[in-house]
Enzyme design. Structure first.
Site, PDB file in Angstrom:
ATOM      1  N   LYS A 176      71.494  52.642  -0.818  1.00  0.00           N
ATOM      2  CA  LYS A 176      70.135  53.183  -0.944  1.00  0.00           C
ATOM      3  C   LYS A 176      69.918  54.310   0.069  1.00  0.00           C
ATOM      4  O   LYS A 176      70.670  54.425   1.058  1.00  0.00           O
ATOM      5  CB  LYS A 176      69.109  52.060  -0.728  1.00  0.00           C
ATOM      6  CG  LYS A 176      69.166  51.425   0.645  1.00  0.00           C
ATOM      7  CD  LYS A 176      68.346  50.143   0.694  1.00  0.00           C
ATOM      8  CE  LYS A 176      68.399  49.545   2.086  1.00  0.00           C
ATOM      9  NZ  LYS A 176      67.779  48.197   2.127  1.00  0.00           N
ATOM     10  N   TYR A 180      57.535  73.148  24.865  1.00  0.00           N
ATOM     11  CA  TYR A 180      56.117  72.959  24.576  1.00  0.00           C
ATOM     12  C   TYR A 180      55.437  72.107  25.640  1.00  0.00           C
ATOM     13  O   TYR A 180      55.989  71.088  26.071  1.00  0.00           O
ATOM     14  CB  TYR A 180      55.945  72.277  23.223  1.00  0.00           C
ATOM     15  CG  TYR A 180      56.121  73.223  22.062  1.00  0.00           C
ATOM     16  CD1 TYR A 180      55.260  74.310  21.883  1.00  0.00           C
ATOM     17  CD2 TYR A 180      57.144  73.030  21.142  1.00  0.00           C
ATOM     18  CE1 TYR A 180      55.426  75.184  20.813  1.00  0.00           C
ATOM     19  CE2 TYR A 180      57.316  73.886  20.072  1.00  0.00           C
ATOM     20  CZ  TYR A 180      56.446  74.969  19.918  1.00  0.00           C
ATOM     21  OH  TYR A 180      56.614  75.819  18.869  1.00  0.00           O
TER      22      TYR A 180
HETATM   23  C1  LIG Z   1      68.734  47.342   2.743  1.00  0.00           C
HETATM   24  C2  LIG Z   1      69.064  46.042   2.174  1.00  0.00           C
HETATM   25  C3  LIG Z   1      70.315  45.460   2.424  1.00  0.00           C
HETATM   26  C4  LIG Z   1      71.291  46.032   3.411  1.00  0.00           C
HETATM   27  O1  LIG Z   1      70.832  45.741   4.702  1.00  0.00           O
HETATM   28  P1  LIG Z   1      71.651  46.163   6.032  1.00  0.00           P
HETATM   29  O2  LIG Z   1      70.913  45.536   7.125  1.00  0.00           O
HETATM   30  O3  LIG Z   1      71.606  47.651   6.064  1.00  0.00           O
HETATM   31  O4  LIG Z   1      73.024  45.655   5.848  1.00  0.00           O
HETATM   32  C5  LIG Z   1      70.633  44.292   1.763  1.00  0.00           C
HETATM   33  N1  LIG Z   1      69.746  43.698   0.913  1.00  0.00           N
HETATM   34  C6  LIG Z   1      68.519  44.224   0.681  1.00  0.00           C
HETATM   35  C7  LIG Z   1      67.594  43.528  -0.248  1.00  0.00           C
HETATM   36  C8  LIG Z   1      68.132  45.396   1.298  1.00  0.00           C
HETATM   37  O5  LIG Z   1      66.914  45.903   1.083  1.00  0.00           O
END
Ligand SMILES: *Cc1c(COP(=O)(O)O)cnc(C)c1O
Length: 363
Positions: A39, A258
């Site tokens: 993702k 800044y």
């Molecule tokens: C993002 C996510 C993961 C992966 O999590 P990590 O901590 O990055 O390994 C797994 N399952 C779900 C449902 C997620 O939203």
């Protein structure tokens, strides 16, 4: 001039390290299967490159968050890959999801009803993942909805249940009893439903022990080198190098950046680097941030600007750093987790904020 040699910063992504990290997690979770979470464009590192590399290494299960992420990634993965959409489907998007060969994660009874309706209309069983809420109160069927589903199995008509999953809220703290409580609740809830393979663990969840592995683990962060446990067993994946625009001398009492927030306490030299908060170099890094040249720490002098940062390079011999040279922002001396700590956030946010202006190099 190549884009790499003129870019304000160079982001190097080690796909071999991603694959090595996936293999380490797979071996650790055996005999469970090991998925890859891609993702947010593989946490900012490029799902179009990471996905095919992991598929070639033998990964078969993939997760994205949004339908559009799945639509873009599906054609790049082999036909046998199972690509799941974690957020499920916005109402009305079911046919598009099915036509693309994506597998929705059904997170509520309405999402389940819409998928089941499509299956009945197509007169075909359609694959799906079902999410149960084991305590995080974010997505998935709660105990009441699971009870309703157990009492009315017809709600699953036409649904080919490939996986039942849940997600841990506190896996990053191994001493937190919430993980064990979620595991028990997940076990109890899924026992009321038709038998299907089960998945609970994200990256840190894998390190809570074999009881959390079930049939499939779902690492994201650890694939990209973020620490799922201490000491960090993962290989570093990311190197970010910022380019020097100019170096100049400042005298004691001179303010920089800044608000003139930072003032030289003694004569020193400042290097101005072509990276700023518009590139995801977080403004909250403020005075705690630093870059590195080899083993020398170069602290941030003054606020992070949109396109620039200024470093106090007084620790370096004069002439050691000049226009066009690169300093490490994420590298051997400072990983994304360390940058996050200085910025008061988590490595996940540092990676997913990585900017679009970097020249990207995959090795
Ligand atoms: C993002 C996510 C993961 C992966 O999590 P990590 O901590 O990055 O390994 C797994 N399952 C779900 C449902 C997620 O939203």
């Amino acid at each position: 001039m190549t884009p790499e040699s003129r870019a304000g910063a160079l982001l190097t992504i080690d796909l071999g390290a991603v694959v090595a990290n996936w293999r380490l997690l797979r071996d650790r979770a055996r005999p469970a299967d090991c998925a890859a979470v891609l993702k947010a464009d593989a946490y900012g590192l490029g799902a179009a490159r990471v996905g095919p590399a992991l598929a070639e290494a033998g990964c078969r299960w993939f997760f994205v968050a949004h339908l559009d992420e799945g639509l873009a990634l599906k054609p790049l993965l082999p036909a046998g890959a199972i690509l799941c959409v974690l957020n499920g489907l916005p109402p009305g998007a079911e046919a598009e999801c099915e036509a693309a060969g994506l597998t929705p994660v059904l997170n509520s009874l309405p999402q389940l009803a819409a998928w089941s309706a499509l299956a009945r209309r197509l007169e075909r069983r359609l694959p799906a993942v079902l999410q149960l809420d084991s305590g995080m109160s974010r997505l998935g069927l709660d105990a009441g909805e699971t009870g309703r589903l157990a009492a009315e199995p017809a709600l699953l008509d036409g649904v080919d249940l490939r996986l039942v999953m849940s997600h841990l809220a506190c896996a990053d703290d191994p001493s937190d009893p919430a993980s064990e409580a979620q595991r028990h609740r997940f076990d109890a809830d899924r026992a009321r439903l038709p038998r299907a393979p089960a998945s609970l663990a994200n990256s840190p969840g894998i390190f809570l022990g074999p009881a959390f592995h079930l049939d499939l683990v779902r690492p994201g962060a650890a694939l990209y080198g973020l620490a799922p446990a201490r000491p960090n067993p993962m290989r570093p994946v990311v190197r970010l190098q910022g380019r020097v625009i100019r170096t100049h001398a400042v005298s004691a009492g001179q303010g920089v950046g800044y608000g003139l927030d930072w003032t030289a306490t003694a004569p020193t030299r400042i290097a101005t680097i072509s990276v700023g908060y518009a590139d995801g170099w977080l403004r909250s890094l403020g005075p705690r941030g630093a870059a590195w040249l080899g083993g020398t720490r170069l602290p941030l002098a003054g606020r992070v600007s949109m396109d620039l940062i200024t470093l106090d390079v007084g620790a370096l011999p004069e002439g050691a750093l000049g226009p066009g040279d690169l300093v490490d922002l994420i590298g051997p001396m400072q990983d994304a987790d360390a940058v996050a700590e200085a910025a008061g956030t988590i490595g996940y946010e540092v990676l997913t904020s990585l900017g679009a202006r970097y020249a990207r190099r995959y090795v």
